[in-house]
Design a protein around this motif. Structure first.
Motif, mmCIF file in Angstrom:
data_model
loop_
_atom_site.group_PDB
_atom_site.id
_atom_site.type_symbol
_atom_site.label_atom_id
_atom_site.label_comp_id
_atom_site.label_asym_id
_atom_site.label_seq_id
_atom_site.Cartn_x
_atom_site.Cartn_y
_atom_site.Cartn_z
ATOM 1 N N HIS A 24 0.815 -1.215 0.000
ATOM 2 C CA HIS A 24 0.000 0.000 0.000
ATOM 3 C C HIS A 24 0.852 1.269 0.000
ATOM 4 O O HIS A 24 0.406 2.311 -0.468
ATOM 5 C CB HIS A 24 -1.004 -0.028 1.155
ATOM 6 N N GLN A 27 1.385 1.966 -3.537
ATOM 7 C CA GLN A 27 0.163 2.526 -4.128
ATOM 8 C C GLN A 27 -0.029 3.984 -3.733
ATOM 9 O O GLN A 27 -0.440 4.797 -4.552
ATOM 10 C CB GLN A 27 -1.060 1.726 -3.655
ATOM 11 N N LYS A 134 -3.615 10.146 -0.787
ATOM 12 C CA LYS A 134 -4.332 8.938 -0.424
ATOM 13 C C LYS A 134 -3.631 8.401 0.804
ATOM 14 O O LYS A 134 -2.443 8.087 0.766
ATOM 15 C CB LYS A 134 -4.253 7.960 -1.603
ATOM 16 N N ILE A 137 -6.150 2.674 1.890
ATOM 17 C CA ILE A 137 -6.191 1.603 0.887
ATOM 18 C C ILE A 137 -7.298 1.799 -0.145
ATOM 19 O O ILE A 137 -7.587 0.927 -0.939
ATOM 20 C CB ILE A 137 -6.369 0.222 1.573
ATOM 21 N N MET A 138 -7.945 2.985 -0.141
ATOM 22 C CA MET A 138 -9.000 3.202 -1.138
ATOM 23 C C MET A 138 -8.373 3.223 -2.529
ATOM 24 O O MET A 138 -7.316 3.816 -2.723
ATOM 25 C CB MET A 138 -9.700 4.539 -0.890
ATOM 26 N N PRO A 139 -9.048 2.600 -3.505
ATOM 27 C CA PRO A 139 -8.522 2.648 -4.871
ATOM 28 C C PRO A 139 -8.609 4.073 -5.395
ATOM 29 O O PRO A 139 -9.698 4.631 -5.514
ATOM 30 C CB PRO A 139 -9.437 1.698 -5.645
ATOM 31 N N HIS A 141 -8.045 5.591 -8.310
ATOM 32 C CA HIS A 141 -8.537 5.992 -9.633
ATOM 33 C C HIS A 141 -10.055 6.060 -9.725
ATOM 34 O O HIS A 141 -10.586 6.519 -10.717
ATOM 35 C CB HIS A 141 -8.017 5.016 -10.673
ATOM 36 N N ILE A 142 -10.799 5.598 -8.701
ATOM 37 C CA ILE A 142 -12.257 5.670 -8.790
ATOM 38 C C ILE A 142 -12.788 7.032 -8.361
ATOM 39 O O ILE A 142 -13.963 7.294 -8.475
ATOM 40 C CB ILE A 142 -12.959 4.570 -7.941
ATOM 41 N N THR A 156 -15.613 -1.375 1.054
ATOM 42 C CA THR A 156 -16.006 -1.501 -0.355
ATOM 43 C C THR A 156 -17.331 -0.796 -0.652
ATOM 44 O O THR A 156 -17.529 -0.340 -1.762
ATOM 45 C CB THR A 156 -16.127 -2.980 -0.784
ATOM 46 N N LEU A 157 -18.210 -0.694 0.326
ATOM 47 C CA LEU A 157 -19.458 0.031 0.099
ATOM 48 C C LEU A 157 -19.170 1.512 -0.193
ATOM 49 O O LEU A 157 -19.845 2.142 -1.006
ATOM 50 C CB LEU A 157 -20.391 -0.119 1.312
ATOM 51 N N TYR A 159 -16.424 2.548 -1.666
ATOM 52 C CA TYR A 159 -15.878 2.599 -3.032
ATOM 53 C C TYR A 159 -17.037 2.583 -4.029
ATOM 54 O O TYR A 159 -17.033 3.276 -5.028
ATOM 55 C CB TYR A 159 -14.959 1.408 -3.335
ATOM 56 N N GLU A 160 -18.018 1.745 -3.719
ATOM 57 C CA GLU A 160 -19.200 1.620 -4.566
ATOM 58 C C GLU A 160 -19.868 2.991 -4.757
ATOM 59 O O GLU A 160 -20.205 3.381 -5.873
ATOM 60 C CB GLU A 160 -20.163 0.642 -3.879
ATOM 61 N N TYR A 163 -17.530 5.480 -6.614
ATOM 62 C CA TYR A 163 -17.487 5.091 -8.017
ATOM 63 C C TYR A 163 -18.756 5.550 -8.734
ATOM 64 O O TYR A 163 -18.701 6.091 -9.841
ATOM 65 C CB TYR A 163 -17.348 3.570 -8.083
ATOM 66 N N LEU B 260 -20.789 -3.798 2.018
ATOM 67 C CA LEU B 260 -21.334 -4.098 0.696
ATOM 68 C C LEU B 260 -22.131 -5.401 0.728
ATOM 69 O O LEU B 260 -23.145 -5.531 0.037
ATOM 70 C CB LEU B 260 -20.194 -4.175 -0.331
ATOM 71 N N PHE B 311 -16.546 -5.667 -5.668
ATOM 72 C CA PHE B 311 -15.987 -4.379 -6.038
ATOM 73 C C PHE B 311 -14.484 -4.512 -6.125
ATOM 74 O O PHE B 311 -13.805 -4.759 -5.128
ATOM 75 C CB PHE B 311 -16.351 -3.282 -5.042
#
Lengths: 284, 381
Positions: A24, A27, A134, A137-139, A141-142, A156-157, A159-160, A163, B260, B311
């Motif tokens: 990470h 990243q 950043k 650990i959030m991606p 590029h979204i 992940t929710l 990120y959803e 995104y 999620l 995801f």
């Protein structure tokens, strides 16, 4: 502007030589975060991911002028890592580690309350200020820069949702994952206050889940203190009572902490609550 | 993790809390022998990890060993709220003059341990809290200072405990708090703590919950986990490092991330279906993890369709797609499957699934689309 992390963040990585820490860190650097060094006891003087490694946070701070630290150490060492950063006077501490015992976190809370440090997490994805920093650990590029502040108990929710915003061309000021544990360093109210005071943030998305009463308290806070519009989503409407839904904090106990209660509390103060995450961009 | 009454009381006793000298029986014959050994009336108590045992007929007083045997015969094998009784605890019957509640728990909102006492012992404390909250005396504990004696005196005073019992009460409360801290408990509760005919305090019922995240510090407690009452699939999932909870719906859900995963469950409901489970496969979604998760989902006979919602953040969707196909090479199924991959390399991931052209698998672009397709699949199945 944005909140908590930006171009001026000088970040230390506690646990930089571990598998997670190293991956990470790469990243985060690739995203443009200013990582100034790392800490792994016993590996001071070495280099990892092109950055100097120190034995202690104190030594690392003295040499690098770090003002933030991110923690990737295993759960049994996480509380000590947080204490060490508090003691070294680090302003912003982000703990990614999952599985920190509650009694450890209760002690961390007491120390935090007596310090000037802010802790995000534990058991969280960290922070992302699009195109600036950043810390977690959030991606990267979204996300795209913009005026929506996002605060969430989930990974992940989040990120959803981010995104979905980005797909519709809606940018974000900062995305903050406060973590899924029952006791954490920073709660919804703390972040709402920061967003309210941040000129870049125009609107806010709050993502909650079952367990505890943080969403209800956030609703009260919104009613009394927020001028910026807030849209919310609450996960766990179908979760049965007494069962822990993955996160240590996501459990309906003794009839409290249900999604229905939280949605009612938010609706009562005029916060729109989405039925599902993909509705959020249109509701903004 | 919850402990049984007999395990909790045993733990309390190790820290100096007085408890009845009970013994556990697995057969009516054992119950007879234990009652005979005690040579006094006994209470036969079902050991299950749920409340409401008394109402269900799982707690009985026996005057003779024969009666104890008879009660044990009735109680063993009994189903109490879906929990089968495999053991009974036999305690020498106590002469109960008064019942007190005493418990320590984590107060999430205050972010501190909370110790509570009430003169309304023997009842469901949550019920007391609803109907007469002022009958519960509360003290928050600073985790560094620990529980102070004055706080225990505040409790004793608040519940009108006769002064001649304060010394005992202080010793017991200190012990209980130490037990809570040194066990990394999230709950350590005595209900009731009785005053007996000799004016002694005795913990006749007890309950403990241990913080799962702290079990690494307590291998002895970790061994006490009773998996007999939970669905087998949950035990298997824990062993595979998956977070899984069985529900009673028809759509098997495989998702990365707890928030999620809950959202995906909620979405199936929103579109008129029902989730068969909560399942968080965590980060990565490697073929072996997906295969283990798929085996667990498919073992549930209620499942009529499987919904994958992944995801791809740091993980790439094409890797996940390959992981799913590899897993399906190991675990075969004819059930309809809906795959939704979103995030990093989602197009490549969807192409991999589409190119595999499995007759029972479709892809979906959005979460709503995926949930709708999964619900339709269960309706036409």
């Amino acid at each position: 502007m944005a909140i908590l992390a930006d171009k001026n963040t000088r970040l230390l990585v506690q646990g930089i030589t571990g598998r997670e820490g190293m991956f990470h860190t790469e990243q985060m650097i690739e995203y443009g975060t200013n990582v100034v060094g790392g800490v792994t006891p016993g590996k001071g003087g070495e280099w990892a991911v092109g950055k100097p490694v120190f034995d202690t946070v104190k030594a690392a701070r003295e040499s690098t002028g770090a003002n933030a630290s991110i923690i990737y150490v295993p759960a049994r060492f996480a509380a000590d890592a947080i204490f060490e950063s508090i003691d070294a006077g680090i302003e912003l501490i982000v703990c990614i580690t999952e599985g920190v015992p509650v009694l450890d976190m209760m002690k961390v809370r007491v120390q935090l309350d007596q310090s000037r440090s802010r802790l995000i997490g534990p058991n969280c994805p960290g922070l992302l200020t699009p195109d600036q920093a950043k810390v977690g650990i959030m991606p990267g590029h979204i996300a795209i820069p913009g005026g929506v502040g996002v605060v969430s108990r989930s990974g992940t929710l989040t990120y959803e949702v981010v995104y979905a915003l980005t797909q519709k061309g809606i940018g974000q000021s900062t995305c903050v994952g406060i973590g899924g544990d029952p006791i954490n360093g920073t709660n919804f109210i703390d972040v709402l206050q920061l967003f309210e005071d941040d000129p870049q943030t125009e609107k806010i998305v709050l993502i909650g889940e079952i367990g505890g009463t943080d969403e209800e308290k956030a609703a009260e806070y919104i009613a009394d203190n927020m001028t910026k519009p807030v849209v919310a989503f609450i996960a766990g409407q179908t979760a049965p009572p007494g069962k822990r839904m993955g996160h240590a904090g996501a459990i309906v106990e003794g009839g409290s902490g249900t999604a229905a209660d939280k949605i009612a509390a938010l609706n009562a103060v005029g916060v729109m609550v989405a039925e599902h995450p993909e509705q959020i961009p249109d509701m903004l | 993790m919850n402990l049984h009454e007999y395990q909790s009381k045993h733990r309390f006793a190790e820290f100096g809390v007085p408890v009845p000298q009970g013994k556990v029986a697995r057969t009516p014959q054992e119950a007879y022998e234990i009652a005979q050994e005690f040579g006094s009336p006994v209470v036969v108590k079902a050991q299950v990890l749920t409340g409401g045992r008394g109402k269900a007929g799982g707690v009985k007083l026996a005057q003779t060993p024969g009666e104890a045997q008879q009660h044990a015969e009735n109680i063993l094998g009994m189903d109490i709220k879906g929990h089968k009784v495999l053991r009974v605890l036999l305690d020498p019957a106590s002469d109960i003059q008064a019942e007190i509640y005493l418990g320590v728990t984590n107060d999430r909102a205050a972010r501190k341990p909370l110790i509570m006492a009430s003169a309304e012992g023997g009842m469901d404390i949550e019920e007391v809290n609803r109907t007469a909250p002022d009958k519960i005396i509360r003290e928050h504990v600073d985790p560094f200072l620990g529980l102070r004696d004055y706080q225990i005196r505040n409790l004793a005073y608040g519940i009108n405990l006769p002064r001649e019992l304060w010394k005992q009460f202080i010793a017991i409360t200190r012990s209980l708090y130490r037990c809570y801290v040194e066990s990394d408990a999230t709950l350590a509760e005595i209900n009731p703590l009785i005053i007996d005919g000799n004016n002694n305090l005795l913990a006749v019922d007890g309950k403990m919950s241990i913080d799962d995240n702290a079990l690494y510090r307590h291998p002895d407690l970790a061994e006490m986990r009773d998996t007999s009452a939970e669905p087998q699939a949950e035990t298997q999932a824990r062993a595979a490092g998956l977070s899984y909870i069985q529900l009673d719906g028809e759509i098997g859900c495989m998702v990365n991330g707890a928030g999620l995963a809950m959202t995906t469950m909620d979405m199936t409901k929103l579109f008129g279906g029902s989730p068969a489970n909560f399942l968080d496969i965590g980060g990565g979604a490697k073929a072996e993890t997906v295969a283990a998760a798929l085996r667990i989902i498919l073992a549930d006979p209620n499942v009529k369709a499987v919904l994958f919602n992944i995801f791809g953040g740091i993980t790439r969707c094409d890797e996940v797609a390959n992981g799913i196909l590899a897993a399906l090479g190991e675990v075969r199924t004819d059930l309809p499957m809906v795959v939704r991959l979103v995030g990093t390399n989602e197009k490549e991931g969807r192409e991999i699934i589409d190119n595999a052209a499995l007759p029972n698998m479709v892809t979906a672009a959005t979460l709503a689309d995926a949930a709708r397709k999964a619900v339709e699949a269960t309706k036409s199945a």
